[in-house]
Design a protein around this motif. Structure first.
Motif, mmCIF file in Angstrom:
data_model
loop_
_atom_site.group_PDB
_atom_site.id
_atom_site.type_symbol
_atom_site.label_atom_id
_atom_site.label_comp_id
_atom_site.label_asym_id
_atom_site.label_seq_id
_atom_site.Cartn_x
_atom_site.Cartn_y
_atom_site.Cartn_z
ATOM 1 N N ASP A 70 0.843 -1.196 0.000
ATOM 2 C CA ASP A 70 0.000 0.000 0.000
ATOM 3 C C ASP A 70 0.879 1.247 0.000
ATOM 4 O O ASP A 70 1.374 1.665 1.042
ATOM 5 C CB ASP A 70 -0.921 0.002 1.226
ATOM 6 C CG ASP A 70 -1.908 1.155 1.210
ATOM 7 O OD1 ASP A 70 -1.931 1.911 0.221
ATOM 8 O OD2 ASP A 70 -2.661 1.303 2.189
ATOM 9 N N LEU A 71 1.042 1.859 -1.165
ATOM 10 C CA LEU A 71 1.889 3.043 -1.260
ATOM 11 C C LEU A 71 1.247 4.269 -0.605
ATOM 12 O O LEU A 71 1.912 5.284 -0.420
ATOM 13 C CB LEU A 71 2.205 3.343 -2.728
ATOM 14 C CG LEU A 71 3.299 2.468 -3.346
ATOM 15 C CD1 LEU A 71 3.382 2.707 -4.849
ATOM 16 C CD2 LEU A 71 4.653 2.745 -2.694
ATOM 17 N N ARG A 72 -0.029 4.181 -0.256
ATOM 18 C CA ARG A 72 -0.647 5.293 0.466
ATOM 19 C C ARG A 72 -0.173 5.334 1.910
ATOM 20 O O ARG A 72 -0.315 6.371 2.574
ATOM 21 C CB ARG A 72 -2.169 5.167 0.409
ATOM 22 C CG ARG A 72 -2.762 5.342 -0.986
ATOM 23 C CD ARG A 72 -4.241 5.028 -0.987
ATOM 24 N NE ARG A 72 -4.482 3.654 -0.552
ATOM 25 C CZ ARG A 72 -5.687 3.111 -0.452
ATOM 26 N NH1 ARG A 72 -6.752 3.815 -0.760
ATOM 27 N NH2 ARG A 72 -5.832 1.855 -0.050
ATOM 28 N N ASN A 73 0.345 4.227 2.404
ATOM 29 C CA ASN A 73 0.908 4.181 3.750
ATOM 30 C C ASN A 73 2.339 4.718 3.685
ATOM 31 O O ASN A 73 3.190 4.135 3.013
ATOM 32 C CB ASN A 73 0.902 2.743 4.263
ATOM 33 C CG ASN A 73 1.365 2.634 5.711
ATOM 34 O OD1 ASN A 73 2.193 3.411 6.174
ATOM 35 N ND2 ASN A 73 0.839 1.657 6.425
ATOM 36 N N PRO A 74 2.621 5.824 4.359
ATOM 37 C CA PRO A 74 3.958 6.433 4.256
ATOM 38 C C PRO A 74 5.091 5.499 4.653
ATOM 39 O O PRO A 74 6.229 5.685 4.202
ATOM 40 C CB PRO A 74 3.871 7.634 5.205
ATOM 41 C CG PRO A 74 2.420 7.956 5.277
ATOM 42 C CD PRO A 74 1.714 6.633 5.183
ATOM 43 N N PHE A 75 4.833 4.497 5.493
ATOM 44 C CA PHE A 75 5.883 3.548 5.862
ATOM 45 C C PHE A 75 6.419 2.850 4.618
ATOM 46 O O PHE A 75 7.635 2.753 4.411
ATOM 47 C CB PHE A 75 5.340 2.528 6.852
ATOM 48 C CG PHE A 75 6.328 1.455 7.233
ATOM 49 C CD1 PHE A 75 7.406 1.740 8.040
ATOM 50 C CD2 PHE A 75 6.172 0.144 6.770
ATOM 51 C CE1 PHE A 75 8.331 0.756 8.401
ATOM 52 C CE2 PHE A 75 7.077 -0.843 7.127
ATOM 53 C CZ PHE A 75 8.155 -0.536 7.940
ATOM 54 N N PHE A 76 5.525 2.369 3.768
ATOM 55 C CA PHE A 76 5.951 1.670 2.559
ATOM 56 C C PHE A 76 6.532 2.633 1.532
ATOM 57 O O PHE A 76 7.431 2.272 0.771
ATOM 58 C CB PHE A 76 4.777 0.886 1.971
ATOM 59 C CG PHE A 76 4.251 -0.179 2.893
ATOM 60 C CD1 PHE A 76 5.069 -1.213 3.309
ATOM 61 C CD2 PHE A 76 2.957 -0.135 3.370
ATOM 62 C CE1 PHE A 76 4.609 -2.199 4.175
ATOM 63 C CE2 PHE A 76 2.476 -1.109 4.229
ATOM 64 C CZ PHE A 76 3.307 -2.144 4.636
ATOM 65 N N THR A 77 6.038 3.856 1.528
ATOM 66 C CA THR A 77 6.601 4.861 0.624
ATOM 67 C C THR A 77 8.041 5.165 1.006
ATOM 68 O O THR A 77 8.916 5.304 0.135
ATOM 69 C CB THR A 77 5.770 6.153 0.676
ATOM 70 O OG1 THR A 77 4.398 5.848 0.416
ATOM 71 C CG2 THR A 77 6.251 7.146 -0.361
ATOM 72 N N GLU A 78 8.305 5.250 2.323
ATOM 73 C CA GLU A 78 9.680 5.499 2.771
ATOM 74 C C GLU A 78 10.598 4.345 2.395
ATOM 75 O O GLU A 78 11.747 4.559 1.977
ATOM 76 C CB GLU A 78 9.694 5.717 4.281
ATOM 77 C CG GLU A 78 9.074 7.034 4.728
ATOM 78 C CD GLU A 78 9.182 7.255 6.232
ATOM 79 O OE1 GLU A 78 9.912 6.482 6.892
ATOM 80 O OE2 GLU A 78 8.556 8.197 6.747
ATOM 81 N N LEU A 273 7.217 7.003 11.637
ATOM 82 C CA LEU A 273 7.115 7.834 10.442
ATOM 83 C C LEU A 273 7.483 9.284 10.737
ATOM 84 O O LEU A 273 7.171 9.813 11.807
ATOM 85 C CB LEU A 273 5.690 7.795 9.889
ATOM 86 C CG LEU A 273 5.138 6.435 9.471
ATOM 87 C CD1 LEU A 273 3.713 6.604 8.978
ATOM 88 C CD2 LEU A 273 6.012 5.799 8.407
ATOM 89 N N GLU A 274 8.129 9.937 9.768
ATOM 90 C CA GLU A 274 8.406 11.363 9.909
ATOM 91 C C GLU A 274 7.103 12.143 10.017
ATOM 92 O O GLU A 274 7.036 13.195 10.654
ATOM 93 C CB GLU A 274 9.231 11.856 8.723
ATOM 94 C CG GLU A 274 10.645 11.281 8.682
ATOM 95 C CD GLU A 274 11.414 11.547 9.967
ATOM 96 O OE1 GLU A 274 11.337 12.684 10.484
ATOM 97 O OE2 GLU A 274 12.076 10.626 10.476
ATOM 98 N N LEU A 275 6.050 11.621 9.401
ATOM 99 C CA LEU A 275 4.735 12.247 9.492
ATOM 100 C C LEU A 275 4.290 12.404 10.934
ATOM 101 O O LEU A 275 3.589 13.368 11.281
ATOM 102 C CB LEU A 275 3.713 11.395 8.722
ATOM 103 C CG LEU A 275 2.251 11.825 8.761
ATOM 104 C CD1 LEU A 275 2.082 13.187 8.087
ATOM 105 C CD2 LEU A 275 1.371 10.784 8.078
ATOM 106 N N GLY A 276 4.696 11.479 11.800
ATOM 107 C CA GLY A 276 4.294 11.534 13.197
ATOM 108 C C GLY A 276 4.801 12.763 13.919
ATOM 109 O O GLY A 276 4.224 13.176 14.936
ATOM 110 N N ALA A 277 5.887 13.356 13.426
ATOM 111 C CA ALA A 277 6.434 14.560 14.066
ATOM 112 C C ALA A 277 5.620 15.797 13.726
ATOM 113 O O ALA A 277 5.781 16.843 14.372
ATOM 114 C CB ALA A 277 7.886 14.755 13.635
#
Length: 328
Positions: A70-78, A273-277
């Motif tokens: 799932d590329l919508r999940n930033p973990f997999f995108t990273e 995730l960096e998003l978490g910051a």
């Protein structure tokens, strides 16, 4: 291992090379019995049509198939970004496939990439036998999963110590009623839930069975699951989640319900995730080094392509570590 050619298939099926080509390309010029004989021979021999012969890429270019759920999940995108960077450093090409976390799409992806790439790396739910059937002869590197086939390899994710540190942190802060939002993809607990249960037992906590609930792996999934969990068990004062995306949804819904984070609800995700910051308060999480994960995957592909079929090095593991921010 010598690559099986179209001539080998033709010889095994007792037909011409042209007939093999027509059968594999589902042309109407041959009868059904002959076509089936050719397909059976190709499957038995593990034949894959050459991607070079089909003009897909230059013959001097290594192409890797990267399969992501799932590329919508930033973990997999990273992870994908890190793998692309590591491959670029070797002047390799990467073809990225998103299976949408669907077993059917995963099978379809395997059928496609078997004739297009030199090696495969990624997340898979299919059995090794099913994967081998579609990518016979190709090096395969699993992410976040163990392997049995000696031709395959694995990059493991070990979050046990990180989750233990998360539970210890919550207990030290005075929390004894700690819940979890796990994934709900399968009718069995995730390995992360098992790590959580082990850590809770080691800390002397008694978990109510109702304190653990499955959630869809999305922001909305986390919000809905937390609302249901909080309605049934308002006594919970701390929460771990299967991943950061679920945690972000839970955090948003908790605040909508009037809960203060972390004063009324301490919240810890998993992935880092960096998003978490960027959320308020910043998300505490068991962090996985996605850059190392993507880089290790490409390095292990290089080892397999070089013909090194010995057991993979023991350090092919990425361990999670507690990253304290503001939510717990």
């Amino acid at each position: 291992m010598k690559r099986v050619t179209i001539h080998d298939v033709a010889r095994s099926a007792g037909v011409s090379r042209q007939t093999v080509s027509r059968a594999l390309n589902d042309k109407a010029e041959i009868d059904g019995g002959t076509k089936q004989r050719v397909l059976d021979a190709a499957r038995t021999l593990g034949y894959r049509p050459s991607r070079f012969a089909r003009g897909l890429v230059r013959q001097d270019t290594v192409t890797i198939g990267l399969v992501i759920p799932d590329l919508r999940n930033p973990f997999f995108t990273e992870i994908a970004a890190s793998a692309l960077e590591a491959a670029r450093a070797r002047d390799w090409h990467v073809v990225v496939h998103d299976t949408a976390d669907s077993p059917e799409r995963e099978i379809g992806t395997l059928r496609v990439i078997g004739s297009q790439v030199d090696a495969v790396v990624g997340y898979f739910s299919q059995s090794e036998e099913e994967i081998e059937r579609h990518v016979a002869g190709l090096p395969v590197v699993f992410l976040g999963r163990e392997h049995r086939n000696p031709r395959f390899s694995s990059i493991r994710i070990d979050g046990e110590a990180g989750i233990a540190a998360a539970v210890d942190h919550l207990v030290a802060a005075g929390h004894t009623r700690i819940g979890m939002l796990d994934h709900n993809r399968r009718n069995e607990p995730s390995i992360r839930q098992r790590w959580f249960r082990t850590a809770a037992a080691s800390a002397g906590l008694v978990l109510d069975p109702g304190w653990i609930l499955g959630a869809n792996q999305s922001v909305d999934g986390g919000a809905l699951a937390f609302e249901a969990l909080h309605a049934a068990h308002p006594e919970i004062t701390a929460l771990l989640t299967f991943n950061d995306i679920i945690a972000i949804g839970a955090l948003r819904r908790a605040r909508q319900l009037g809960l203060r984070v972390p004063a009324d609800l301490a919240l810890i995700g998993f992935d880092g995730l960096e998003l978490g910051a960027l959320i308020d308060p910043p998300l505490t999480s068991v962090a996985i080094d996605t850059n190392r994960l993507g880089t290790l995957a490409i390095e292990d592909v290089a080892r397999l392509l070089a013909g090194d079929r010995a057991a993979a090095p023991e350090d092919l593991v990425v361990r999670g570590a507690l990253r304290l921010r503001g939510s717990a």
